[in-house]
Design an enzyme around this catalytic site. Structure first.
Site, PDB file in Angstrom:
ATOM      1  N   LYS A 104      38.489  34.204  39.261  1.00 40.96           N
ATOM      2  CA  LYS A 104      39.173  35.492  39.351  1.00 40.96           C
ATOM      3  C   LYS A 104      40.426  35.314  40.203  1.00 40.96           C
ATOM      4  O   LYS A 104      40.420  34.588  41.198  1.00 40.96           O
ATOM      5  CB  LYS A 104      38.225  36.521  39.969  1.00 40.96           C
ATOM      6  CG  LYS A 104      38.733  37.959  39.958  1.00 40.96           C
ATOM      7  CD  LYS A 104      37.646  38.880  40.496  1.00 40.96           C
ATOM      8  CE  LYS A 104      38.075  40.338  40.517  1.00 40.96           C
ATOM      9  NZ  LYS A 104      36.978  41.206  41.013  1.00 40.96           N
TER      10      LYS A 104
ATOM     11  N   SER B 215      35.884  44.873  38.178  1.00 35.94           N
ATOM     12  CA  SER B 215      37.236  44.359  38.124  1.00 35.94           C
ATOM     13  C   SER B 215      37.342  42.911  37.654  1.00 35.94           C
ATOM     14  O   SER B 215      38.430  42.436  37.337  1.00 35.94           O
ATOM     15  CB  SER B 215      37.873  44.480  39.510  1.00 35.94           C
ATOM     16  OG  SER B 215      37.144  43.754  40.472  1.00 35.94           O
TER      17      SER B 215
ATOM     18  N   SER C 235      31.598  44.904  40.460  1.00 34.90           N
ATOM     19  CA  SER C 235      32.672  44.227  39.721  1.00 34.90           C
ATOM     20  C   SER C 235      32.328  42.871  39.134  1.00 34.90           C
ATOM     21  O   SER C 235      33.131  42.300  38.411  1.00 34.90           O
ATOM     22  CB  SER C 235      33.915  44.092  40.608  1.00 34.90           C
ATOM     23  OG  SER C 235      34.540  45.341  40.768  1.00 34.90           O
TER      24      SER C 235
END
Length: 460
Positions: A76, A151, A175
C-alpha cells in the site's frame, strides 16, 4: 503460475521448475495488461527484476533461507519504501521519496520478498472506496463498475487479480478487511502493535494496524511468520471440533442486507458442521460507540496532518479535506472520554474470549457499491457508504483485537461477501486454525471461480 500459492512457488524454485525472474516477469506482464484495474500507482519493474536476479543466485547457491525468498509482493502506498515514491494516494506527497523503508517492508525484504510496486488507495487512507481523485479509482476485479473497498483497495484488487502473490495494507476502521471482503481474498488485521508500524503515514496511532492480504490461509500463515518471526503454519489444521464460536445476538446482526445475512448464517452452519460449537453472546457495543472511531481517529489525524491542514488543505480531495477540517473541532475532553470508553470496551470484549474462542460476524453489512455512490439503503434505511461499511469491522480497531476476513460466498449481484472472525489479543493462531478449516471445507469452488476470473481478465 499466477494462481500458485507461496509454498508452491518456493517449491517450484527449489525444483528449478521456474525461476524468481520468470515469476516476477509474469506478474509484471499481468500488471501492465490489467492496467484498467488501476491497482498500482508506481510499478517498480527494474527494482523487482534486480531483486529476482538476487533470489535466483541465492537458490542456485543453496542460500535461499528467507521465508519469502523470491516471492513478489506489493505494498500500500502509505508504507515508506526507500528510494521509491510513496504518495499515500495524495497530490501533496506525489513526489515524496523516503530515505528508508517502513519497518514491515524492511522485515519482509530481509526474508527475500520482491517489491513489485506501490498500490493505489483512498487518499491518506481516509475512506473505504479507493475512489482516488488524483490517481483514479481502483476497480473491483469481479465487476469494474464497483469499488474494491478501501482504503487498501489496491491491495485487495491486486491479490484477487493475481497482480502480486500477496500484499501489505493498513487498517484503521476496516481498511484491510473491507477490501478483502469486497474482492474475495483473505485479510488479517493483527493485534494492535504486533506488526512494526514505523515508517507508515498514519491516520491514528491508536487505531492503525498493519497486516497482509493473501489468496489463501496457507499464504497468510507464511506471511505472518515472515512479519513476526513466529510459527503460524503449525496452526493450519482442519480439525476444529469443540472450537467455541460466539454468535452475537446484537449489533453485528443489525442493519445487514439480505444476501449478506443468508451467507453469514450459512457460514455459521458450515462451521458447526465441522464440529464447532455455536454460542450466542451479547456484545458490549452499541451504534453510539461507533462514534469512538471518529473521535479518536479524527483527533489523532488532526495532529498527524497538522501541517497539511495549515498550509495545503485545498490540495486535498473533497472528502479528505472535509474530514481534516473537522478534526480540530473535536474538544480534548471528547477525545479523552473516547479513550476511556475504548479501554472499558477492550476489557469487556477480552472477557468474552473467556467464554468463546472466536467471535464470528459478517465483515461488512453490504457488498461493495458502484464507484461514485456515496449513499446506500438497507431495509428501508439510508446511510452513507462509509458509515455502513466500517460499522462492523471498526470495533476491533477500537479494541485492538485481531480480526480476519475470509470469503463466504457470492451475493446475487456476483460480488463477494466476507465472514469476519475475531479472537483474543495476540491469538492470531486460532484465527488461522479456524480460517484454514473453513477454507478447506467450503472454499474450493469459490477459489476456482476467482482463479477463472483472473484467467478471463488476462485473456481479454
Amino acid at each position: 503460475m499466477e494462481n500458485l500459492s507461496i509454498r508452491s512457488l518456493k517449491e517450484g524454485y527449489e525444483k528449478k521448475l521456474f525461476s524468481p525472474v520468470e515469476v516476477t516477469k509474469m506478474y509484471l506482464d499481468r500488471i501492465h495488461h490489467l492496467q484498467d484495474l488501476n491497482a498500482y500507482i508506481t510499478v517498480t519493474e527494474n527494482i523487482a527484476l534486480q531483486q529476482a536476479e538476487i533470489a535466483v543466485k541465492r537458490y542456485a547457491a543453496d542460500e535461499a533461507s528467507g521465508i519469502l525468498e523470491g516471492i513478489p509482493l506489493s505494498y500500500k502506498d502509505n508504507l515508506n519504501t526507500k528510494g521509491i515514491r510513496t504518495t499515500s494516494g495524495s497530490k501533496i506527497d506525489e513526489n515524496f521519496i523516503p530515505i528508508e523503508d517502513a519497518g514491515v517492508v524492511r522485515t519482509l525484504q530481509k526474508e527475500g520478498a520482491i517489491n513489485l510496486g506501490k498500490l493505489n488507495m483512498h487518499e491518506f487512507a481516509f475512506g473505504i472506496t479507493s475512489n482516488n481523485p488524483f490517481y483514479g479509482p481502483v476497480k473491483n476485479p469481479w465487476n469494474h463498475e464497483y469499488t474494491p473497498g478501501g482504503s487498501s483497495g489496491g491491495s485487495g484488487a491486486a491479490v484477487a487479480a493475481s497482480l502480486s502473490a500477496a500484499s501489505i495494507g493498513t487498517d484503521t476502521a476496516g481498511s484491510i478487511r473491507i477490501p478483502a471482503a469486497s474482492c474475495g481474498v483473505i485479510g488479517l488485521k493483527p493485534t494492535h502493535g504486533l506488526i512494526d508500524a514505523s515508517g507508515v503515514k498514519h491516520i491514528s496511532w491508536t487505531l492503525d494496524h498493519i497486516g497482509p492480504l493473501t489468496k489463501n490461509m496457507d499464504d497468510l500463515a507464511i506471511i505472518m511468520e515472515a512479519m513476526t518471526g513466529k510459527n503460524f503454519t503449525v496452526n493450519l489444521k482442519e480439525d476444529i471440533r469443540g472450537l467455541r464460536i460466539g454468535v452475537p445476538k446484537n449489533y453485528f446482526n443489525e442493519g445487514i442486507d439480505e444476501n449478506t445475512a443468508i451467507l453469514y448464517k450459512k457460514a455459521l452452519k458450515d462451521l458447526e458442521s465441522l464440529g464447532a460449537i455455536l454460542i450466542e453472546i451479547d456484545i458490549p457495543y452499541s451504534p453510539e460507540d461507533l462514534a469512538l472511531s471518529f473521535a479518536i481517529g479524527l483527533s489523532e489525524a488532526g495532529f498527524v496532518h497538522e501541517e497539511t491542514i495549515l498550509s495545503a488543505l485545498d490540495s486535498l480531495g473533497l472528502d479528505v479535506k472535509a474530514s481534516l477540517e473537522n478534526s480540530h473541532a473535536i474538544p480534548a475532553l471528547d477525545y479523552i472520554k473516547a479513550l476511556k470508553r475504548r479501554a472499558q470496551i477492550t476489557i469487556q470484549i477480552e472477557r468474552l474470549f473467556e467464554k468463546v474462542d472466536i467471535i464470528a460476524t459478517p465483515t461488512t453489512p453490504i457488498t461493495p457499491q458502484k464507484i461514485g455512490e456515496e449513499m446506500v439503503e438497507i431495509n428501508g434505511t439510508q446511510d452513507s457508504v462509509y458509515h455502513t461499511m466500517i460499522r462492523l469491522p471498526a470495533i476491533f480497531n477500537v479494541t485492538g483485537h485481531p480480526a480476519l476476513s475470509i470469503p463466504c460466498g457470492l451475493a446475487d449481484n456476483g460480488l463477494p461477501v466476507g465472514l469476519q472472525l475475531a479472537a483474543a489479543r495476540y491469538n492470531e493462531r486460532v484465527l488461522i486454525h479456524a480460517g484454514f478449516a473453513y477454507e478447506q471445507g467450503f472454499l474450493t469452488s469459490f477459489y476456482e471461480k476467482r482463479n477463472k476470473l483472473a484467467e478471463l481478465a488476462i485473456n481479454k
